[in-house]
Design a protein around this motif. Sequence first.
Motif, short mmCIF file in Angstrom:
data_model
loop_
_atom_site.label_atom_id
_atom_site.label_comp_id
_atom_site.label_asym_id
_atom_site.label_seq_id
_atom_site.Cartn_x
_atom_site.Cartn_y
_atom_site.Cartn_z
N MET A 1 1.01 -1.20 0.04
CA MET A 1 0.04 -0.06 0.28
C MET A 1 0.92 1.40 -0.01
O MET A 1 1.66 1.29 0.89
N ASN A 2 0.61 1.87 -0.72
CA ASN A 2 1.44 3.30 -1.03
C ASN A 2 0.73 4.40 -0.05
O ASN A 2 -0.34 4.48 -0.12
N LYS A 3 1.47 5.02 0.69
CA LYS A 3 1.04 6.30 1.38
C LYS A 3 1.17 7.53 0.60
O LYS A 3 2.11 7.91 -0.07
N PRO A 4 0.35 8.46 0.77
CA PRO A 4 0.40 9.61 0.01
C PRO A 4 1.82 10.45 0.60
O PRO A 4 2.06 10.65 1.64
N SER A 5 2.49 11.24 -0.35
CA SER A 5 3.48 12.11 -0.09
C SER A 5 3.42 13.46 -0.69
O SER A 5 2.82 13.41 -1.64
N TYR A 6 3.26 14.33 0.46
CA TYR A 6 2.91 15.73 0.05
C TYR A 6 4.20 16.62 0.09
O TYR A 6 4.00 17.65 0.13
N VAL A 7 5.44 16.17 -0.38
CA VAL A 7 6.58 17.07 -0.20
C VAL A 7 6.30 18.13 -1.20
O VAL A 7 6.64 19.24 -0.90
N GLN A 8 5.94 17.69 -2.52
CA GLN A 8 5.80 18.87 -3.50
C GLN A 8 4.86 19.82 -3.09
O GLN A 8 4.85 20.93 -3.18
N ASP A 9 3.59 19.29 -2.48
CA ASP A 9 2.52 20.07 -2.04
C ASP A 9 2.98 20.85 -0.84
O ASP A 9 3.03 22.34 -0.98
N TYR A 10 3.78 20.42 0.05
CA TYR A 10 4.18 21.08 1.23
C TYR A 10 5.15 22.30 0.83
O TYR A 10 4.96 23.61 1.18
N GLN A 11 5.97 21.97 -0.38
CA GLN A 11 6.91 23.12 -0.74
C GLN A 11 6.28 24.28 -1.44
O GLN A 11 6.35 25.27 -1.32
N ALA A 12 5.05 23.92 -2.23
CA ALA A 12 4.24 24.87 -2.75
C ALA A 12 3.46 25.59 -1.92
O ALA A 12 3.31 26.79 -1.87
N ILE A 13 2.88 25.24 -0.83
CA ILE A 13 2.32 25.84 0.26
C ILE A 13 3.34 26.75 0.90
O ILE A 13 2.87 27.97 1.16
N VAL A 14 4.22 26.41 1.13
CA VAL A 14 5.47 27.21 1.80
C VAL A 14 5.99 28.43 0.96
O VAL A 14 5.74 29.50 1.48
N GLU A 15 5.67 28.29 -0.22
CA GLU A 15 5.92 29.36 -1.29
C GLU A 15 4.75 30.32 -0.90
O GLU A 15 4.85 31.51 -1.03
N VAL A 16 3.27 29.77 -0.98
CA VAL A 16 2.31 30.83 -0.95
C VAL A 16 2.54 31.50 0.30
O VAL A 16 1.94 32.59 0.36
N LEU A 17 2.50 30.89 1.47
CA LEU A 17 2.69 31.37 2.82
C LEU A 17 3.71 32.62 2.95
O LEU A 17 3.71 33.38 3.55
N ASN A 18 4.94 32.29 2.17
CA ASN A 18 5.91 33.15 2.30
C ASN A 18 5.54 34.53 1.55
O ASN A 18 6.08 35.54 2.03
N LYS A 19 4.80 34.32 0.54
CA LYS A 19 4.18 35.67 0.02
C LYS A 19 3.60 36.33 1.05
O LYS A 19 3.66 37.77 0.83
#
Length: 127
Positions: A1-19
């Motif tokens: 069973m594969n577990k979801p990985s949100y590394v790319q989403d996390y990085q994209a969210i950090v970019e949004v929050l940094n704005k």
Amino acid sequence: MNKPSYVQDYQAIVEVLNKYSDGCKQANSSIMKPAFNEQATIFGVDGDGKLTGGPIQGLFDTIDRDFHPSPEAQGGIVKVDIVGIAASARIDTNDVSGFCFTDFFNLLKVEGKWTVVSKIYHTHVAP
């Protein structure tokens, strides 16, 4: 069973929050506007314990009118929680135009991009 990985989403969210954080630090809403969906809202509680807020334009107006650049401001993303196309995040910030805030953001991944759809905040009492 594969577990979801949100590394790319996390990085994209950090970019949004940094704005958002950069716009606060520089007291310039045009820097933070791309972080927010045009339908986003902001709410808090005023000194009398009453709910205050509404459309996100109120944040932009306050930043441009009442804030001043704060190069000494410090902030950090305390938490990001992601499930599918929904996320929540918390940022704690000190010394933004003399204020300290804890901000909570709700984000959605709309048409492949993360955007803030709501923000609530707590303004800390200065010691």
